[in-house]
Scaffold this active site. Sequence first.
Site, short mmCIF file in Angstrom:
data_model
loop_
_atom_site.label_atom_id
_atom_site.label_comp_id
_atom_site.label_asym_id
_atom_site.label_seq_id
_atom_site.Cartn_x
_atom_site.Cartn_y
_atom_site.Cartn_z
N LYS A 195 0.83 -1.20 0.00
CA LYS A 195 0.00 0.00 0.00
C LYS A 195 0.87 1.26 0.00
O LYS A 195 0.52 2.29 -0.58
CB LYS A 195 -0.93 0.00 1.21
CG LYS A 195 -2.04 -1.04 1.15
CD LYS A 195 -2.98 -0.87 2.34
CE LYS A 195 -4.17 -1.81 2.25
NZ LYS A 195 -3.81 -3.22 2.46
N GLU A 235 -1.86 6.98 7.61
CA GLU A 235 -2.49 8.00 6.79
C GLU A 235 -3.56 8.74 7.60
O GLU A 235 -4.14 8.20 8.54
CB GLU A 235 -3.10 7.42 5.52
CG GLU A 235 -4.19 6.40 5.72
CD GLU A 235 -4.69 5.81 4.41
OE1 GLU A 235 -5.90 5.50 4.35
OE2 GLU A 235 -3.91 5.67 3.46
N ARG A 272 -6.94 -8.18 -8.11
CA ARG A 272 -7.68 -9.43 -8.21
C ARG A 272 -9.14 -9.10 -8.44
O ARG A 272 -9.53 -7.93 -8.46
CB ARG A 272 -7.55 -10.23 -6.91
CG ARG A 272 -7.96 -9.41 -5.68
CD ARG A 272 -7.92 -10.22 -4.41
NE ARG A 272 -8.02 -9.39 -3.21
CZ ARG A 272 -9.14 -8.92 -2.70
NH1 ARG A 272 -10.29 -9.17 -3.29
NH2 ARG A 272 -9.14 -8.19 -1.60
#
Length: 671
Positions: A116, A200, A292
């Site tokens: 990420k 974050e 995916r």
Amino acid sequence: MFAKILIANRGEIACRVIRTARRLGIRTVAVYSQADADAQHVRQADEAYCIGGPRPQESYLRGEAIIEVARQCGAQAIHPGYGFLSENADFADAVETAGIAFIGPKAATMRKMGSKAGAKDLMHAAGVPVVPGYTGQDQSPEVLQREADAIGYPLMIKAAHGGGGKGMRIVRTSAEFAANLESCQREARNAFGRDRVLLERYVEKPRHIEIQVFADAQGHTLHLNERECSAQRRYQKVLEESPSSFLGQELREAMGAAAVAAARAIDYVNAGTVEFIVGQDGGFYFMEINTRLQVEHPVTEYVTGLDLVEWQLRVAAGEALPLQQDGVRQDGHAIEVRLYAEDPEAGFLPGSGRLERLRLPTPDTHTRIDSGVVEGDTVTIFYDPMIAKLIVWDADRPRALARLREALAQCEITGPKSNIEFLERLSRHPAIVDGTIDTGYLDRHLEEFVPPPGGVDTTPETDLMLAAAVTRLLVQERDTREQAGASNDPTSPWAIADGWRLGHGGQRSLAFLHRGQRLELRTHGSGGEYLIEQADGAYAVAGARLDRDELSLRIDGRGRRFNVLEHGRHVVVHDGQQRLALEPVAMFEAAQASSSAHSDRVIAPMPGRVVVVRAAPGDAVTAGQEVMVIEAMKMELSLKAPRDGTVAEVRAAAGDFVEGDGVLVTLAPPG
């Protein structure tokens, strides 16, 4: 097109791939663990091979074993499904090295998106909006604490190599950071094998909007519009829909364009999902790309009319995308919910056990069921406890919500507890009906969806209670007649189930358990004509008839109709708005012991593995203090001291497997 593919997964996604492959004339190979020997994907595939023990680390995460099966059986491609190895770049590389096609993006793309942190940096460089945060390599607690303080609170800690809501924590003050970091890293390490995290800024009351993207090897990339997944509990999606009622056309087009740009920036091929958080002001920020197919892909299939698994197979075989962007349609509204073996009233504790009864709606043009189990199968402790996905479609959102409520009313699961009642309340809640729910709403207002354990008022609604009682009476009378008819004396007066006694009218007593509370009723009459007495008064029931699964009757002259979903070990009735589930018990059976009898013990709520032990004999503990953490159903469960006291025994160590209801910690008697 491929002649034979292997599905490196289990459950409903494996069954889904098998169905699509069969329609395309492709033979399928399933792999399975020892726990899944009788699973539906094993039964439905053309071939199936055992690859190890029940834990994922012993089977579905063993990439080398999966590839060896593919080699031996001559599979030309491997479909990874979602979860397990689906986003593992090393596995994708190994598949390609073995000369087998990987049905998904290239390993190089996965490596860009598998972290990420790296993904955020790439997106920032590509001009895609990202949330302020820290994605650095230095993962020391001191550096992470310093960066968190610099970003400001509230902030989110996220596993850099994760997904599915695992390894995520919201931290609101600096003092809370260290403990949340440790927990997040441990969960990430157990779930994904890596404990790197990113930080974050947490956007308050955000919406979760994701864009389905697809790309082929010829350089064509497009998006298939959005899905909204804002109804979440602890970062786990609960309800998904398409299109989003929150997006206007301008914002929809901007997010679609950003998603396509993100996919092109990393040379994406095959199916992927670009996920964004959207603030109340309409500002949107990149979260991650899932490399995916997503669990919620059926809602996109419903509104576009496309088969995304077929697209995956064709693109992996080298074919071009069959549509241009302007050829993607968006017709009507689709909604998906997931039926889980879990107990919402016990903190959504995952469940396991045999599905003694599994009743789901009959699929049609408005209703779709994706499931990897059937009645009689077992939900095991080793995997996600999802039973089925229920997907509905109609011309617009209000009608789709009505379809969802109607479909949920037809669902009944006996065996492990389920979340059906929770989903029914959710589908009628104003935050869903008005389309205003944000990602934190469920966690902030859970009491609006789940009645508190031992709540002030656990008395069932009167008409539902009477319907359940009448169902029980009619079934008892029917069973008595059938037994008499099969006996040597079918005309015996003992075969009449009217409760008659010499010298007075018949009376029958009924007892039920409802959410741990005992309910008792006195009934007079038979054959559909009754006087029923309960705590709040007496009610006259007339004309009661049970016709298959439908009960009709008159209560004090008012006609009512109910669906009877179960009348065996449980009695479950539904009036189209809400359901009532009761457990019949013997009239003179002793009430369950008070929970205070267990006040000296910490008990495993379900089978699992001990992750960490936080107490030792002789330690002083306070009520609510964490004494042990166990892992089960891919999640961590915190076990806490029931009262203030001193630890007498600790009966399990880290790494031990424990049985459900097993005593793990005991406290010394008070004083």
